[in-house]
Scaffold this motif. Structure first.
Motif, PDB file in Angstrom:
ATOM      1  N   GLU A   1      -5.588   1.616   5.627  1.00  0.00           N
ATOM      2  CA  GLU A   1      -6.696   1.817   4.696  1.00  0.00           C
ATOM      3  C   GLU A   1      -6.180   1.605   3.284  1.00  0.00           C
ATOM      4  OE1 GLU A   1      -9.950   4.901   4.952  1.00  0.00           O
ATOM      5  OE2 GLU A   1      -8.802   5.734   3.284  1.00  0.00           O
ATOM      6  N   LEU A   2      -6.764   0.635   2.581  1.00  0.00           N
ATOM      7  CA  LEU A   2      -6.366   0.339   1.214  1.00  0.00           C
ATOM      8  C   LEU A   2      -7.408   0.915   0.261  1.00  0.00           C
ATOM      9  CD1 LEU A   2      -4.644  -1.111  -0.945  1.00  0.00           C
ATOM     10  CD2 LEU A   2      -6.030  -3.147  -0.539  1.00  0.00           C
ATOM     11  N   VAL A   3      -6.971   1.791  -0.642  1.00  0.00           N
ATOM     12  CA  VAL A   3      -7.841   2.385  -1.654  1.00  0.00           C
ATOM     13  C   VAL A   3      -7.411   1.846  -3.010  1.00  0.00           C
ATOM     14  CG1 VAL A   3      -8.689   4.533  -2.663  1.00  0.00           C
ATOM     15  CG2 VAL A   3      -8.053   4.473  -0.248  1.00  0.00           C
ATOM     16  N   VAL A   4      -8.350   1.237  -3.740  1.00  0.00           N
ATOM     17  CA  VAL A   4      -7.993   0.581  -4.993  1.00  0.00           C
ATOM     18  C   VAL A   4      -9.128   0.774  -6.006  1.00  0.00           C
ATOM     19  CG1 VAL A   4      -8.935  -1.606  -4.190  1.00  0.00           C
ATOM     20  CG2 VAL A   4      -7.256  -1.602  -6.027  1.00  0.00           C
ATOM     21  N   PRO A   5      -8.814   1.066  -7.287  1.00  0.00           N
ATOM     22  CA  PRO A   5      -9.859   1.158  -8.306  1.00  0.00           C
ATOM     23  C   PRO A   5     -10.520  -0.194  -8.538  1.00  0.00           C
ATOM     24  CG  PRO A   5      -7.801   2.157  -9.071  1.00  0.00           C
ATOM     25  CD  PRO A   5      -7.482   1.407  -7.826  1.00  0.00           C
ATOM     26  N   TYR A   6     -11.749  -0.147  -9.023  1.00  0.00           N
ATOM     27  CA  TYR A   6     -12.521  -1.369  -9.276  1.00  0.00           C
ATOM     28  C   TYR A   6     -11.784  -2.288 -10.245  1.00  0.00           C
ATOM     29  CZ  TYR A   6     -16.380  -4.301 -10.933  1.00  0.00           C
ATOM     30  OH  TYR A   6     -17.168  -5.363 -11.282  1.00  0.00           O
ATOM     31  N   ALA A   7     -11.243  -1.729 -11.346  1.00  0.00           N
ATOM     32  CA  ALA A   7     -10.564  -2.563 -12.345  1.00  0.00           C
ATOM     33  C   ALA A   7      -9.323  -3.225 -11.761  1.00  0.00           C
ATOM     34  CB  ALA A   7     -10.192  -1.716 -13.562  1.00  0.00           C
TER      35      ALA A   7
END
Length: 549
Positions: A349-355
């Motif tokens: 599972e990859l969690v990344v901010p929009y920016a």
């Protein structure tokens, strides 16, 4: 206090012996094994109180439980404030007996495996111990705790005589020093070629040292103390200590390395990583620059076949191309200079901010992932939803292959579209599904998941948080509902309620009665939508217009 002999407990009722053979020792041991420390259920003091009661049952129980009772000792200066103000406390008797050479007291000290000193800094003078007879006795008798395998020192002043005793502990495996002040020295500590360190076993497996003051007086001796073939875990915020350890031309089979990433140490770190294939966890924190300045780029020279066992990676984004490709990494954390800018990948599972998603070509580093979570901006409620999602869909031509796509705000329910299922369905069909064709499940909040039927290729909602949505939909007149529009899709919301629980207010919110339809037309007219098809995005923008409008 120390039991030297014992026999199996005899079976009796009160003082009367029963004509039954003794139970096997293994039965009693199984019973005693059930008494384990569970931090979520009880405090350490409560656990110790239970063990103390067991030692009073019989000599056998005393002999078996005493090692558990003394296995872990915690001396907290804050907890001992009341004892410290007394001229004589319960700990003091034990320490004084050990200081005078009492065999029973010394024997109990040898049973201690895990020792913690915390909060012994004087509030008025952080370089001094709290004025406490108990604290002074700890220092005087510490060398008698010869069986310690794990030592934790937290928020406590550390002097040279104390560190010499620590270096001489023969069974020490783990040393953890956090938020401590090392007291200044006129001369550096003796080096390991002295009598102090020459005969000690080189068995330290773990060092954690972070946020300490005046460490320069102790750094060299600490580096020589920990740099052995037994070391497996090194976590330190002191870049100079890390540099001294890595510069040693010897094999150190580290498994976990957590150090600051300093530009001047790039070549030393690269060389160490290239010759240490045993590392499974690597944490590199940006360091060596002022807080108000962006971190300078650090270029590592890592061989393609280096770090063959790396599983967990925590590093600044610019170093990812040098550390991630072609390595068996299962957990990734990307950290920028801003504390809130992070990305993490764990268990596919990859969690990344929009920016960060917008700036980082993820496909080059993580071409395939089971779940992609994009954390949407906090200001989403004041921006056009379709514009943000359209940018998300078009910013990269190649995207990671994923099964599940989640577009979530930074915590909480996204009021922009949380209850507007018609709007969610339109976003998925028009934008998200064509842009992420590999996704078979899409979530626009934590409560509802849209799944694609493999036969019909139609998207249907699945409720994941029925209690939450039921309570919110049935809430009374709340300001919340002044900002949110609710539209049902294929009866998902209606199905949360029994027929007798469907009040007129709930039906009105879900647009399931003539009064609701009439009210919606009136609201739509005020918003300039004559046909009454007002989505939550338009409602939000009309109620809270952007500054440039």
């Amino acid at each position: 206090m120390v039991v030297s002999t014992w026999t199996a407990p005899q079976r009796r009722v009160g003082a009367k012996l029963l004509p039954l053979p003794p139970l096997p020792i293994d039965i009693y041991l199984l019973v005693l094994d059930q008494f384990v420390y569970e931090p979520d259920l009880q405090s350490l003091s409560e656990y110790k109180a239970s063990l103390l009661s067991l030692t009073l049952v019989c000599r056998f129980f005393c002999a078996m439980v005493t090692p558990k009772l003394f296995n872990e000792l915690v001396f907290d200066g804050d907890d001992d404030c009341e004892i410290a103000s007394m001229s004589y406390g319960p700990h003091n008797a034990w320490f004084e007996a050990a200081s005078s050479g009492d065999q029973s007291a010394c024997a109990l000290m040898k049973k201690v495996k895990k020792f913690t000193l915390s909060n012994w800094r004087d509030e008025d003078d952080p370089d001094e111990w709290k004025e406490s007879e108990c604290g002074l006795l700890i220092l005087r008798t510490f060398s008698r705790f010869s069986s310690i395998t794990e030592l934790n020192i937290l928020r406590t002043p550390i002097a040279d005589d104390f560190m010499i005793m620590v270096y001489q502990l023969p069974n020490l495996r783990s040393l953890n020093i956090k938020e401590c002040v090392f007291l200044p020295l006129a001369d550096p500590l003796p080096q390991p070629n002295s009598e102090m360190l020459r005969h000690r076993p080189l068995r330290l497996r773990e060092l954690q040292l972070g946020h300490v003051d005046n460490f320069k007086y102790y750094r060299k001796s600490m580096a020589l103390f920990v740099t052995t073939s037994a070391l497996r875990i090194l976590k330190t915020s002191d870049s100079q200590l890390a540099r001294q350890v890595m510069k040693k031309q010897m094999e150190i089979p580290l498994e976990c390395l957590e150090i600051p990433l300093v530009p001047g140490d790039a070549s030393i770190l690269s060389d160490f990583l290239n010759r240490t294939p045993t590392i499974t966890e690597l944490w590199l924190e940006s360091g060596g620059f002022e807080d108000d300045e962006p971190p300078p780029p650090v270029l590592l020279d890592i061989h393609p076949d280096a770090l063959p066992n790396l599983k967990e990676l925590h590093c600044p984004t610019p170093t990812l191309p040098q550390l991630l490709p072609k390595r068996p990494v299962t957990s990734v954390n990307l950290v920028e200079s801003q504390d809130w800018m992070f990305a993490k990948c764990y268990d596919n599972e990859l969690v990344v901010p929009y920016a960060m998603y917008s700036e980082l070509p993820l496909y080059e580093f993580i071409p395939k992932v089971d779940t992609l979570v994009v954390c949407l901006p906090l200001v989403l409620s004041a921006l056009p939803c379709r514009g943000i999602l359209r940018a998300l869909c078009t910013v990269h031509e190649r995207k990671p292959i994923m099964r599940h796509l989640k577009l979530l705000p930074f915590g909480g329910i996204n009021v922009v579209w949380a209850f507007d299922l018609v709007f969610q369905h339109q976003l998925i069909v028009d934008l998200l599904s064509p842009s992420f064709p590999s996704a078979t499940a899409i979530s626009l909040n934590e409560g509802v998941e849209w799944r694609c039927d493999p036969d019909t290729k139609k998207w249907k909602p699945v409720m994941l948080a029925p209690e939450l949505y039921r309570s919110l939909l049935s809430a009374g007149e709340q300001p919340f509902w002044m900002m949110v529009n609710a539209t049902d899709f294929e009866g998902l919301f209606i199905g949360l309620f029994k027929e007798e629980d469907l009040t007129a207010e709930i039906l009105h919110r879900l647009g399931s009665c003539e009064a609701c339809a009439s009210a919606d037309v009136d609201n739509a007219a005020r918003l300039g939508s004559p046909d009454g098809s007002v989505g939550v995005e338009e409602f939000f923008l009309a109620t809270f217009p952007l500054a440039d409008e």
